[in-house]
Design a protein around this motif. Sequence first.
Motif, PDB file in Angstrom:
ATOM      1  N   ALA A 114       1.693  -1.108  -0.459  1.00 31.57           N
ATOM      2  CA  ALA A 114      -0.097  -0.531   0.452  1.00 31.57           C
ATOM      3  C   ALA A 114       0.501   0.951   0.293  1.00 31.57           C
ATOM      4  CB  ALA A 114      -0.967   0.571   0.871  1.00 31.57           C
ATOM      5  N   ASP A 115       1.720   1.095   1.135  1.00 27.81           N
ATOM      6  CA  ASP A 115       2.733   1.925   0.363  1.00 27.81           C
ATOM      7  C   ASP A 115       3.558   2.939  -0.773  1.00 27.81           C
ATOM      8  OD1 ASP A 115       2.460   2.726   3.327  1.00 27.81           O
ATOM      9  OD2 ASP A 115       4.075   1.865   4.173  1.00 27.81           O
ATOM     10  N   ALA A 116       3.775   1.196  -1.119  1.00 31.60           N
ATOM     11  CA  ALA A 116       4.165   1.864  -2.737  1.00 31.60           C
ATOM     12  C   ALA A 116       3.765   1.906  -3.365  1.00 31.60           C
ATOM     13  CB  ALA A 116       4.588  -0.328  -3.115  1.00 31.60           C
ATOM     14  N   ILE A 117       1.958   2.085  -3.341  1.00 28.04           N
ATOM     15  CA  ILE A 117       1.611   2.499  -4.429  1.00 28.04           C
ATOM     16  C   ILE A 117       1.390   3.482  -3.794  1.00 28.04           C
ATOM     17  CG2 ILE A 117      -1.732   2.271  -5.250  1.00 28.04           C
ATOM     18  CD1 ILE A 117      -1.238  -0.322  -4.504  1.00 28.04           C
ATOM     19  N   ARG A 118       0.884   4.470  -2.543  1.00 31.40           N
ATOM     20  CA  ARG A 118       0.909   5.652  -2.746  1.00 31.40           C
ATOM     21  C   ARG A 118       2.390   6.321  -3.595  1.00 31.40           C
ATOM     22  NH1 ARG A 118      -0.045   3.611   2.766  1.00 31.40           N
ATOM     23  NH2 ARG A 118      -2.312   3.963   3.307  1.00 31.40           N
ATOM     24  N   ALA A 119       3.376   6.573  -3.035  1.00 32.78           N
ATOM     25  CA  ALA A 119       4.574   7.177  -3.861  1.00 32.78           C
ATOM     26  C   ALA A 119       4.599   6.552  -5.123  1.00 32.78           C
ATOM     27  CB  ALA A 119       5.677   6.335  -2.946  1.00 32.78           C
ATOM     28  N   ALA A 120       4.002   5.597  -5.711  1.00 29.05           N
ATOM     29  CA  ALA A 120       4.868   5.509  -7.006  1.00 29.05           C
ATOM     30  C   ALA A 120       3.491   6.421  -7.596  1.00 29.05           C
ATOM     31  CB  ALA A 120       3.552   3.993  -7.433  1.00 29.05           C
ATOM     32  N   ARG A 121       4.398   7.035  -9.076  1.00 28.03           N
ATOM     33  CA  ARG A 121       4.042   7.549 -10.265  1.00 28.03           C
ATOM     34  C   ARG A 121       3.328   6.887 -10.902  1.00 28.03           C
ATOM     35  NH1 ARG A 121       4.318  12.280  -9.715  1.00 28.03           N
ATOM     36  NH2 ARG A 121       3.374  12.694 -12.168  1.00 28.03           N
ATOM     37  N   LEU A 122       3.260   5.189 -11.256  1.00 30.82           N
ATOM     38  CA  LEU A 122       2.823   4.716 -12.530  1.00 30.82           C
ATOM     39  C   LEU A 122       2.550   3.075 -11.860  1.00 30.82           C
ATOM     40  CD1 LEU A 122       5.390   5.066 -14.755  1.00 30.82           C
ATOM     41  CD2 LEU A 122       3.463   5.903 -15.150  1.00 30.82           C
ATOM     42  N   VAL A 123       0.922   2.531 -11.057  1.00 30.86           N
ATOM     43  CA  VAL A 123       0.874   2.008 -11.014  1.00 30.86           C
ATOM     44  C   VAL A 123      -0.688   1.150 -12.334  1.00 30.86           C
ATOM     45  CG1 VAL A 123      -1.228   1.048  -9.040  1.00 30.86           C
ATOM     46  CG2 VAL A 123       0.432   3.120  -8.557  1.00 30.86           C
ATOM     47  N   SER A 124      -0.748  -0.364 -12.261  1.00 27.57           N
ATOM     48  CA  SER A 124      -1.141  -1.182 -12.784  1.00 27.57           C
ATOM     49  C   SER A 124      -1.880  -1.669 -11.613  1.00 27.57           C
ATOM     50  CB  SER A 124      -0.226  -1.903 -13.676  1.00 27.57           C
ATOM     51  OG  SER A 124       0.632  -3.094 -12.368  1.00 27.57           O
ATOM     52  N   ASN A 125      -3.178  -1.468 -12.302  1.00 27.74           N
ATOM     53  CA  ASN A 125      -4.828  -2.350 -11.511  1.00 27.74           C
ATOM     54  C   ASN A 125      -4.482  -3.777 -11.742  1.00 27.74           C
ATOM     55  OD1 ASN A 125      -5.893  -1.195  -9.847  1.00 27.74           O
ATOM     56  ND2 ASN A 125      -8.538  -2.079 -11.523  1.00 27.74           N
ATOM     57  N   PRO A 126      -5.155  -4.595 -11.122  1.00 26.51           N
ATOM     58  CA  PRO A 126      -4.963  -5.955 -11.329  1.00 26.51           C
ATOM     59  C   PRO A 126      -5.668  -6.917 -12.213  1.00 26.51           C
ATOM     60  CG  PRO A 126      -4.107  -5.590  -8.640  1.00 26.51           C
ATOM     61  CD  PRO A 126      -4.975  -3.873  -9.663  1.00 26.51           C
ATOM     62  N   GLY A 127      -6.002  -7.894 -12.819  1.00 24.75           N
ATOM     63  CA  GLY A 127      -6.774  -7.904 -13.315  1.00 24.75           C
ATOM     64  C   GLY A 127      -7.771  -8.605 -12.553  1.00 24.75           C
ATOM     65  N   CYS A 128      -9.322  -9.004 -12.832  1.00 30.16           N
ATOM     66  CA  CYS A 128     -10.530  -9.434 -11.911  1.00 30.16           C
ATOM     67  C   CYS A 128     -10.164 -11.084 -11.309  1.00 30.16           C
ATOM     68  CB  CYS A 128     -11.368  -9.455 -12.234  1.00 30.16           C
ATOM     69  SG  CYS A 128     -11.660 -10.002 -13.847  1.00 30.16           S
ATOM     70  N   TYR A 129      -9.625 -12.504 -12.702  1.00 32.93           N
ATOM     71  CA  TYR A 129      -8.767 -13.286 -11.963  1.00 32.93           C
ATOM     72  C   TYR A 129      -7.970 -13.107 -11.521  1.00 32.93           C
ATOM     73  CZ  TYR A 129     -12.601 -15.281 -15.642  1.00 32.93           C
ATOM     74  OH  TYR A 129     -13.563 -16.102 -15.951  1.00 32.93           O
ATOM     75  N   ALA A 130      -6.996 -12.606 -11.982  1.00 33.87           N
ATOM     76  CA  ALA A 130      -5.604 -12.348 -11.057  1.00 33.87           C
ATOM     77  C   ALA A 130      -6.155 -11.890  -9.207  1.00 33.87           C
ATOM     78  CB  ALA A 130      -4.537 -11.775 -11.838  1.00 33.87           C
ATOM     79  N   THR A 131      -6.862 -11.620  -9.448  1.00 38.89           N
ATOM     80  CA  THR A 131      -6.875 -10.814  -7.933  1.00 38.89           C
ATOM     81  C   THR A 131      -7.213 -11.864  -7.066  1.00 38.89           C
ATOM     82  OG1 THR A 131      -7.708  -9.057  -8.719  1.00 38.89           O
ATOM     83  CG2 THR A 131      -8.221  -9.193  -6.193  1.00 38.89           C
ATOM     84  N   GLY A 132      -8.495 -12.492  -7.284  1.00 33.88           N
ATOM     85  CA  GLY A 132      -8.603 -13.688  -6.621  1.00 33.88           C
ATOM     86  C   GLY A 132      -7.290 -14.968  -6.750  1.00 33.88           C
ATOM     87  N   ALA A 133      -6.878 -15.323  -7.439  1.00 36.38           N
ATOM     88  CA  ALA A 133      -5.995 -16.604  -7.058  1.00 36.38           C
ATOM     89  C   ALA A 133      -4.843 -15.979  -6.834  1.00 36.38           C
ATOM     90  CB  ALA A 133      -5.390 -16.611  -9.002  1.00 36.38           C
ATOM     91  N   ILE A 134      -4.233 -14.793  -7.408  1.00 39.35           N
ATOM     92  CA  ILE A 134      -2.721 -13.930  -6.246  1.00 39.35           C
ATOM     93  C   ILE A 134      -3.527 -14.136  -4.898  1.00 39.35           C
ATOM     94  CG2 ILE A 134      -1.459 -12.294  -5.813  1.00 39.35           C
ATOM     95  CD1 ILE A 134      -1.344 -11.557  -9.254  1.00 39.35           C
ATOM     96  N   ALA A 135      -4.477 -13.240  -4.741  1.00 38.58           N
ATOM     97  CA  ALA A 135      -4.984 -13.910  -2.995  1.00 38.58           C
ATOM     98  C   ALA A 135      -4.493 -15.040  -2.433  1.00 38.58           C
ATOM     99  CB  ALA A 135      -6.528 -12.889  -2.746  1.00 38.58           C
ATOM    100  N   LEU A 136      -5.214 -15.695  -3.295  1.00 35.79           N
ATOM    101  CA  LEU A 136      -5.182 -17.837  -2.468  1.00 35.79           C
ATOM    102  C   LEU A 136      -3.490 -17.794  -2.367  1.00 35.79           C
ATOM    103  CD1 LEU A 136      -7.684 -19.283  -3.981  1.00 35.79           C
ATOM    104  CD2 LEU A 136      -7.864 -18.230  -2.097  1.00 35.79           C
TER     105      LEU A 136
END
Length: 317
Positions: A114-136
């Motif tokens: 979350a801190d990395a996102i706060r500081a970043a100038r370039l952020v990629s929003n995750p894919g929907c399937y990827a969010t679930g799979a990576i979370a697991l």
Amino acid sequence: MSAASFKDGTVPSIFIDGEAGTTGLGIRERLQSLSGITVKSIDPELRKDAKARQAMMAAVDLVVLCLPDAAAREAVALARDLGADAPRILDASTAHRTDAAWTYGFAELAEGQADAIRAARLVSNPGCYATGAIALLRPLVDCGLIPPDYPLTINAVSGYSGGGRTMIEAYEAGRAPAFELYGLGFDHKHLPEITALSRLDVAPIFIPSVGNFRQGMLVSVPLNLSALPAQPPADDLAASLAARYRDCEFVRVIGIEGSHAIGGRLDAEALNNTDNLEIFVFSDKDGGRVVLVARLDNLGKGASGAAVQNIKLMLGQ
């Protein structure tokens, strides 16, 4: 980011490039409930005018890209040409999700993300399937319960709204089947980010499917625990997942007892119109076989909801 750093000196401003699409509309709707943010729009007749879009980019603090991959790359080039006037960028396409120059926009990925996102100038929003799979998977790879080279299978079902305009039109016109598998060429666009962000050395077998409902998603990973090198008990997997997400606002781990208490069935649409993600751990009575399941709204935590979460982080809200 402090208010003094905003281009108009008062409140942050956002331009959604591609706001007429499903994700763009969802982001704009969610932003309406937030105070202290100005959303600027371009004349519909100028949406494909590069100079007009670049001028809008120069006038705002953050640009959200809701575009196809090629168009997203072109938009990034327009922004970079602005030099010191370039805005920060949140890209909802798949174009930059495994690019080392971009910060992955899953705030719950790991400590400090979350801190990395706060500081970043370039952020990629995750894919929907990827969010679930990576979370697991990511927490279990990080703690050594699943080795990076372990052969994994991921099964998933989504509502048809995640399939793009052609699929949406086919389902809403009654021309599509009740259920179908797709991505059977083993080249689904979310597979690279699932592999990379889960820290896997071997790409999993990923079998997505779509059902005749507009939104909602289930992502599941079956595991035979005796085949894992550490042969962990199911309780260890549940505990590791619970520990990773204990303090997360949008992610909740149900655990083994809670998962079985729901009666052995999961409704893919239960989290619709929320930005939440639920993780279930189902095990057999001996604890040797497990199915991990992530449930989310593919338009919420899987798209627009995640984008707004990232927008708030990037704008210091």
